[in-house]
Every structure is written in structure tokens, then in C-alpha cells.
Design an enzyme around this catalytic site. Structure first.
Site, short mmCIF file in Angstrom:
data_model
loop_
_atom_site.label_atom_id
_atom_site.label_comp_id
_atom_site.label_asym_id
_atom_site.label_seq_id
_atom_site.Cartn_x
_atom_site.Cartn_y
_atom_site.Cartn_z
N ASN A 11 84.48 -30.30 92.82
CA ASN A 11 83.84 -30.60 91.69
C ASN A 11 84.70 -29.81 90.60
OD1 ASN A 11 82.20 -30.73 89.48
ND2 ASN A 11 80.62 -29.42 90.13
N LYS A 13 84.52 -29.70 87.39
CA LYS A 13 83.42 -29.15 86.21
C LYS A 13 84.50 -29.33 85.10
CE LYS A 13 81.05 -26.09 89.17
NZ LYS A 13 80.18 -24.70 89.50
N HIS A 95 73.23 -32.34 89.03
CA HIS A 95 74.09 -30.97 89.34
C HIS A 95 73.31 -29.96 88.44
CE1 HIS A 95 76.95 -27.50 89.40
NE2 HIS A 95 77.40 -28.03 90.24
N GLU A 97 74.26 -27.47 86.74
CA GLU A 97 74.79 -27.29 85.31
C GLU A 97 74.37 -28.31 84.34
OE1 GLU A 97 78.70 -26.54 86.79
OE2 GLU A 97 78.20 -24.54 87.55
N GLU A 165 72.69 -26.94 96.98
CA GLU A 165 73.71 -25.98 96.03
C GLU A 165 72.62 -24.75 95.38
OE1 GLU A 165 77.58 -27.53 94.81
OE2 GLU A 165 76.20 -27.97 93.21
N GLY A 171 79.52 -20.11 91.69
CA GLY A 171 80.41 -19.56 90.97
C GLY A 171 80.42 -18.03 90.97
N SER A 209 80.00 -21.07 96.02
CA SER A 209 81.10 -20.05 96.49
C SER A 209 81.51 -20.48 97.77
CB SER A 209 80.43 -18.80 96.43
OG SER A 209 80.16 -18.41 95.07
P1 PGA Z 1 81.32 -23.18 93.32
O1 PGA Z 1 80.78 -24.35 92.60
O2 PGA Z 1 82.14 -23.58 94.46
O3 PGA Z 1 82.43 -22.64 92.15
O4 PGA Z 1 80.34 -21.91 93.41
C1 PGA Z 1 79.95 -25.30 93.24
C2 PGA Z 1 79.42 -26.36 92.45
O5 PGA Z 1 78.86 -26.12 91.39
O6 PGA Z 1 79.38 -27.48 92.91
#
Ligand code: PGA
Length: 247
Positions: A11, A13, A95, A97, A165, A171, A209
Site C-alpha cells: 500500500n 499510500k 483503510h 486512514e 490492521e 506506521g 509495521s
Molecule cells: P505500515 O502501513 O506498514 O507503514 O505500518 C500499513 C498500512 O497502513 O496498510
């Protein structure tokens, strides 16, 4: 129980910031040997067509990061499922976010999911609890609510995976433990079964992460069939290491 498809999705982003960089990354990902793993990338919407073109001769699947719930119309800035379906294999839906920044709630996530499935996109439904909910011991309740709301009325056999998640792991450099991820995957499957869906046939991914060094732990975790990878998917070498862990 039949073996489930293993899936690793990057992903991206809102990265990389320029098209040349996005294409460089795409080409590097295109050289990864997926083995039996389904490998995909979810580039930013504005780079999706170009990345799809660059990866056209590879096995890497293209995913959207989000999709609108309406098929078409006066929805400025909306991404229609039909257009996405012409360029992509699948899409993320729900997601955290997008829930946080763009106002998605459970009902809207459900409508987006139905809209994407309706045009033949494979949906990766993202669910997971906040840190406060985790601290309160509400992980299972949140997963049950999110999965139940999104999958209510969805036909058995729909082209669907679920990414667990936890928001506190995204993150932060602080992934969940494999045992927490396994327990959450079991909850996802219980909620799917309660909604009348074939949970045993559905891939459940862990996200939050995931790193090259940490992926093997999740690859070996009970009930986890893949990874949704943010930051580490922007480094092709590390992303390749994650894919290898699931091969
Ligand atoms: P990350 O993000 O691996 O940077 O923690 C995962 C995600 O939001 O899909």
C-alpha cells in the site's frame, strides 16, 4: 480445508511523490519472483494507470486504495469502481486512514465494498481497532462490528480478503505480536461465518509495521495468509524480502 491463497500487497499510500519515482519503484517490484504468492501494489490514484502500464507484462496485481460507493454522477474527486476495474485487479476498502481522513463509517465502507465487488474487483476489506479500543480490550468487538457491517448481505463466494490492521501498529514501528494477529484473524473468520460467508476460504492479511525482518513471524502465524505493507513496500528490496517470507 483447502490451502488459501497467500497475498502480499504494497500500500503505497500517497507515495512516492513523483511519477518517475513511482515508475522506478514499480519496475523494481516487477522483478520480484512471486512464487505462489499473489503480489500486488496499490499506488496513488493519480499514478495508477501509469504503474499498471509499467507492470503490464508482470504478475504483479494492481489495486486501488479506495473507491466511491456510487457508480457515477456528481461526486467531484470520486473514483468510480467501473473505471478502477478497467485498470486494476482489486481495491482496498475501509483503510483506517480513509476512515479517519475522508469520513468513512461502517455503512459507507459496506457500500464501497458492494460497489467494488459489483464491477468484479477483488476487495481487501481493512479492519482494526484503535489504541484506546485495544487498551479497553475491545479488539474483538471492533472487528466483529466492522466485519459484520461491511459484509452484511454480501454473497458467499465474493472475491474478498480481509486485512487486519490495528491502527496503533500502522506506521509506528510497533507491529502487533503474531499471537495477537492470529487471535484477530480468528475473530475475523468468526464474524465472517456469522455473516454467512466462507471464512475458511478467505485470506486474512496482517498489516501494521510489517518489515523485511519481521514478516516471517506473521508468515508463520496461524490463520494469517499474507501482509498489507505500507512503509516497507516503498523499498523494493525489503518488499521482496516480505514476499519471500510468505512463499
Ligand atoms: P505500515 O502501513 O506498514 O507503514 O505500518 C500499513 C498500512 O497502513 O496498510
Amino acid at each position: 480445508m483447502t490451502a488459501r491463497q497467500r497475498i502480499v500487497i504494497g500500500n503505497w499510500k500517497m507515495n512516492p511523490p513523483t511519477l518517475p519515482e513511482a515508475l522506478d519503484l514499480a519496475r523494481a517490484v516487477g522483478t520480484i519472483d512471486p512464487g505462489e504468492v499473489l503480489v500486488g501494489v496499490a499506488p496513488p490514484a493519480l499514478a495508477l494507470a501509469a504503474v499498471a502500464h509499467a507492470l503490464g507484462d508482470t504478475q504483479v496485481r494492481i489495486c486501488g486504495q479506495d473507491v466511491h460507493w456510487e457508480a457515477k454522477g456528481a461526486y467531484t474527486a470520486g473514483a468510480s469502481a467501473a473505471l478502477l476495474g478497467e485498470m486494476a485487479w482489486g481495491t482496498l476498502v475501509g483503510h483506517s486512514e480513509v476512515r479517519r481522513d475522508l469520513g468513512d463509517d461502517d455503512a459507507r465502507v459496506g457500500r464501497k465494498l458492494a460497489s467494488a465487488l459489483g464491477v468484479g474487483l477483488h476487495v481487501i476489506l481493512c479492519v482494526g481497532e484503535s489504541e484506546t479500543e485495544y487498551d479497553a480490550g475491545a479488539t474483538d468487538a471492533v472487528i466483529e462490528r466492522q466485519v459484520g457491517a461491511a459484509l452484511n448481505g454480501i454473497a458467499r463466494g465474493a472475491a474478498l480478503s480481509v486485512a487486519y490492521e490495528p491502527i496503533w501498529a500502522i506506521g509506528t514501528g510497533r507491529p502487533a505480536t503474531a499471537s495477537h494477529a492470529s487471535a484477530a484473524a480468528a475473530t475475523v473468520r468468526r464474524a465472517m461465518s456469522a455473516a454467512g460467508l466462507d471464512a475458511d476460504a478467505t485470506a486474512v492479511l496482517y498489516g501494521g509495521s510489517v518489515t523485511g525482518g519481521g514478516a516471517a513471524e506473521f508468515a508463520g502465524a496461524d490463520g494469517i495468509d499474507g501482509a498489507l505493507v505500507g512503509g516497507a513496500s516503498l523499498r523494493a528490496e525489503e518488499f521482496a524480502q516480505i514476499v519471500r517470507a510468505f512463499r
